[in-house]
Design a protein around this motif. Structure first.
Motif, PDB file in Angstrom:
ATOM      1  N   ILE A 221      40.134  42.548  40.179  1.00  0.00           N
ATOM      2  CA  ILE A 221      39.301  42.180  41.334  1.00  0.00           C
ATOM      3  C   ILE A 221      40.115  41.321  42.302  1.00  0.00           C
ATOM      4  N   ALA A 222      40.867  40.361  41.754  1.00  0.00           N
ATOM      5  CA  ALA A 222      41.681  39.492  42.602  1.00  0.00           C
ATOM      6  C   ALA A 222      42.747  40.281  43.352  1.00  0.00           C
ATOM      7  N   VAL A 223      43.403  41.215  42.674  1.00  0.00           N
ATOM      8  CA  VAL A 223      44.470  41.989  43.310  1.00  0.00           C
ATOM      9  C   VAL A 223      43.920  42.892  44.408  1.00  0.00           C
ATOM     10  N   PHE A 224      42.855  43.625  44.114  1.00  0.00           N
ATOM     11  CA  PHE A 224      42.320  44.576  45.087  1.00  0.00           C
ATOM     12  C   PHE A 224      41.685  43.869  46.292  1.00  0.00           C
ATOM     13  N   THR A 225      40.908  42.815  46.040  1.00  0.00           N
ATOM     14  CA  THR A 225      40.311  42.091  47.169  1.00  0.00           C
ATOM     15  C   THR A 225      41.370  41.290  47.929  1.00  0.00           C
ATOM     16  N   GLY A 226      42.409  40.835  47.212  1.00  0.00           N
ATOM     17  CA  GLY A 226      43.504  40.143  47.892  1.00  0.00           C
ATOM     18  C   GLY A 226      44.241  41.045  48.855  1.00  0.00           C
ATOM     19  N   HIS A 242      35.102  36.535  45.806  1.00  0.00           N
ATOM     20  CA  HIS A 242      34.614  37.669  45.019  1.00  0.00           C
ATOM     21  C   HIS A 242      34.478  37.311  43.544  1.00  0.00           C
ATOM     22  N   ILE A 243      35.376  36.496  43.037  1.00  0.00           N
ATOM     23  CA  ILE A 243      35.358  36.145  41.621  1.00  0.00           C
ATOM     24  C   ILE A 243      34.221  35.179  41.299  1.00  0.00           C
ATOM     25  N   GLY A 277      37.214  46.526  37.413  1.00  0.00           N
ATOM     26  CA  GLY A 277      37.524  45.747  38.610  1.00  0.00           C
ATOM     27  C   GLY A 277      37.605  46.604  39.854  1.00  0.00           C
ATOM     28  N   LEU A 278      38.280  47.756  39.750  1.00  0.00           N
ATOM     29  CA  LEU A 278      38.434  48.649  40.902  1.00  0.00           C
ATOM     30  C   LEU A 278      37.083  49.180  41.375  1.00  0.00           C
ATOM     31  N   ILE A 279      36.264  49.666  40.453  1.00  0.00           N
ATOM     32  CA  ILE A 279      34.956  50.228  40.837  1.00  0.00           C
ATOM     33  C   ILE A 279      34.063  49.148  41.427  1.00  0.00           C
ATOM     34  N   THR A 280      34.106  47.946  40.858  1.00  0.00           N
ATOM     35  CA  THR A 280      33.313  46.835  41.390  1.00  0.00           C
ATOM     36  C   THR A 280      33.677  46.553  42.842  1.00  0.00           C
ATOM     37  N   VAL A 281      34.966  46.486  43.128  1.00  0.00           N
ATOM     38  CA  VAL A 281      35.414  46.205  44.500  1.00  0.00           C
ATOM     39  C   VAL A 281      35.026  47.342  45.446  1.00  0.00           C
ATOM     40  N   LEU A 282      35.181  48.575  45.016  1.00  0.00           N
ATOM     41  CA  LEU A 282      34.830  49.713  45.868  1.00  0.00           C
ATOM     42  C   LEU A 282      33.347  49.688  46.241  1.00  0.00           C
ATOM     43  N   ILE A 283      32.492  49.371  45.257  1.00  0.00           N
ATOM     44  CA  ILE A 283      31.054  49.329  45.542  1.00  0.00           C
ATOM     45  C   ILE A 283      30.721  48.132  46.423  1.00  0.00           C
ATOM     46  N   ARG A 284      31.296  46.967  46.120  1.00  0.00           N
ATOM     47  CA  ARG A 284      31.011  45.776  46.916  1.00  0.00           C
ATOM     48  C   ARG A 284      31.438  45.942  48.370  1.00  0.00           C
ATOM     49  N   VAL A 285      32.615  46.513  48.577  1.00  0.00           N
ATOM     50  CA  VAL A 285      33.188  46.562  49.928  1.00  0.00           C
ATOM     51  C   VAL A 285      32.726  47.785  50.703  1.00  0.00           C
ATOM     52  N   PHE A 286      32.671  48.936  50.035  1.00  0.00           N
ATOM     53  CA  PHE A 286      32.389  50.174  50.762  1.00  0.00           C
ATOM     54  C   PHE A 286      31.052  50.816  50.401  1.00  0.00           C
ATOM     55  N   SER A 288      26.753  50.820  49.285  1.00  0.00           N
ATOM     56  CA  SER A 288      25.522  50.311  49.899  1.00  0.00           C
ATOM     57  C   SER A 288      24.964  49.093  49.166  1.00  0.00           C
ATOM     58  N   TYR A 289      25.370  48.892  47.913  1.00  0.00           N
ATOM     59  CA  TYR A 289      24.918  47.733  47.148  1.00  0.00           C
ATOM     60  C   TYR A 289      25.889  46.565  47.346  1.00  0.00           C
ATOM     61  N   PRO A 290      25.375  45.339  47.477  1.00  0.00           N
ATOM     62  CA  PRO A 290      26.278  44.187  47.583  1.00  0.00           C
ATOM     63  C   PRO A 290      27.075  43.955  46.308  1.00  0.00           C
ATOM     64  N   GLU A 291      26.484  44.277  45.146  1.00  0.00           N
ATOM     65  CA  GLU A 291      27.138  44.044  43.859  1.00  0.00           C
ATOM     66  C   GLU A 291      27.383  45.373  43.148  1.00  0.00           C
ATOM     67  N   GLY A 292      28.501  45.469  42.452  1.00  0.00           N
ATOM     68  CA  GLY A 292      28.822  46.711  41.755  1.00  0.00           C
ATOM     69  C   GLY A 292      29.223  46.534  40.309  1.00  0.00           C
ATOM     70  N   MET A 293      29.170  45.309  39.777  1.00  0.00           N
ATOM     71  CA  MET A 293      29.654  45.052  38.423  1.00  0.00           C
ATOM     72  C   MET A 293      28.884  45.839  37.374  1.00  0.00           C
ATOM     73  N   SER A 294      27.567  45.875  37.472  1.00  0.00           N
ATOM     74  CA  SER A 294      26.766  46.580  36.475  1.00  0.00           C
ATOM     75  C   SER A 294      27.109  48.063  36.441  1.00  0.00           C
ATOM     76  N   PHE A 295      27.169  48.692  37.608  1.00  0.00           N
ATOM     77  CA  PHE A 295      27.502  50.109  37.674  1.00  0.00           C
ATOM     78  C   PHE A 295      28.920  50.360  37.159  1.00  0.00           C
ATOM     79  N   ALA A 296      29.841  49.468  37.498  1.00  0.00           N
ATOM     80  CA  ALA A 296      31.238  49.634  37.084  1.00  0.00           C
ATOM     81  C   ALA A 296      31.371  49.601  35.567  1.00  0.00           C
ATOM     82  N   ILE A 297      30.686  48.648  34.922  1.00  0.00           N
ATOM     83  CA  ILE A 297      30.772  48.543  33.467  1.00  0.00           C
ATOM     84  C   ILE A 297      30.171  49.780  32.811  1.00  0.00           C
ATOM     85  N   LEU A 298      29.024  50.240  33.285  1.00  0.00           N
ATOM     86  CA  LEU A 298      28.400  51.423  32.690  1.00  0.00           C
ATOM     87  C   LEU A 298      29.270  52.664  32.867  1.00  0.00           C
TER      88      LEU A 298
END
Length: 325
Positions: A221-226, A242-243, A277-286, A288-298
């Motif tokens: 998450i830090a690398v991609f958002t950085g 983001h963290i 981490g990658l999927i979370t950042v993609l959902i958060r940034v691009f 429609s949902y503000p948060e993507g952690m739940s979807f990313a883990i599943l």
């Protein structure tokens, strides 16, 4: 002659037991529980007690009356599911919806696949995502910390830091110290980074989990958002924002590390964590949902069997293959 009994994961190769490790996770969750009770008061208490009681009830009922076998509600797994489900809900969530979420988490996310060790997806996240899709209004009404301590259903609500970031309103964000200690909007168990990190330190000390998955998730998450922030610091938030916000730490520490749904090899853990981490950042940034952690883990839970199949540790005593000329 004694028979060798092979059971589903999680497998523990030490003097510990599943129950001991499960209750170790419960202890690690106590700082986050204390923070949620301090900032959200009555609402957090009602949500947590309802979620835990409902998860224990549904596991007992399904095992006793559907599977017709001894119940396992004392092993701590249903208790953890109840706590994590509560930690992923707003502190003003109606009781009826909490019970529905618990039924989905235990009945569909866990018991449908045979119970502990057989479930491919994190049960608490199955319940959380179901509620988010089915009841989006109730799942996105966030009580304001401290102001909501004496209220429950009528608590004053406000936006979360991720919502401000999604709209580009960086001047409305709380300070880093507020995000670190928990004075920001969000679900009951995700708001205090300090409390979650204390839980991580305890589990690492007790060797309940290893550091690989949390570091892979947070590091990616830090690398991609950085990289995004360096490309356009006006449009994209800093990695630390983001963290510290949303479910990044809660997901990375307590849900991505679930024994039954995460890879067994170290290399697999790195792939799994970086994918989250990658999927979370993609959902958060691009997305429609503000948060993507739940979807990313599943999503990465679904890839765990594939990762385990193709990335296996070397068998003990195995000789390297001899190359033919």
């Amino acid at each position: 002659m004694r028979k060798l009994i092979v059971s589903p994961s999680p497998h523990v190769h030490s003097g510990d037991s599943i129950e001991k490790n499960m209750y170790g996770v419960v202890i690690a969750l106590l700082p986050a529980l204390a923070a949620s009770l301090w900032f959200f008061g009555l609402g957090a208490l009602i949500v947590t007690l309802t979620s835990v009681a409902a998860c224990l009830f549904f596991e007992f009922f399904i095992q006793k009356y559907f599977f017709k076998k001894p119940t396992s509600i004392t092993d701590g797994s249903a208790l953890i599911t109840g706590l994590l489900l509560a930690f992923n809900l707003p502190s003003n969530m109606p009781v009826a919806l909490i019970i529905i979420g618990a039924a989905v988490a235990i009945g569909i996310g866990k018991m449908t696949f045979g119970g502990l060790g057989n479930n491919p997806f994190n049960p608490a996240l199955v319940g959380r995502v179901f509620l988010l899709i089915a009841f989006p209004v109730q799942m996105t009404s966030w009580p304001i910390p401290l102001e909501a301590r004496t209220s429950y259903l009528d608590a004053v609500t406000g936006a979360t830091p991720l919502s401000f970031m999604k709209e580009g309103l960086f001047t409305e964000l709380p300070s880093y110290s507020q995000m670190l200690f928990g004075q920001m909007g969000g679900s009951a168990g995700e708001i205090s980074a300090i409390a979650l990190l204390l839980g991580l330190a305890f589990m690492l000390y007790r060797r309940i989990i290893t550091w690989h998955i949390p570091v892979a998730v947070i590091g990616s998450i830090a690398v991609f958002t950085g990289a995004l922030h360096l490309a356009d610091p006006v449009l994209y938030a800093t990695p630390l924002l983001h963290i510290l916000t949303g479910g990044a730490l809660l997901g990375a520490i307590f849900m991505a590390t679930d024994y039954a749904t995460s890879p067994m090899s170290v290399k697999g853990m790195w792939i799994y964590g970086i994918g989250i981490g990658l999927i979370t950042v993609l959902i958060r940034v691009f997305g429609s949902y503000p948060e993507g952690m739940s979807f990313a883990i599943l999503i990465m839970n679904a890839f765990t069997p594939l990762i385990d199949n193709y990335i296996k540790p070397k068998r003990f005593g195995e000789k390297p293959a001899v190359q033919q000329a």
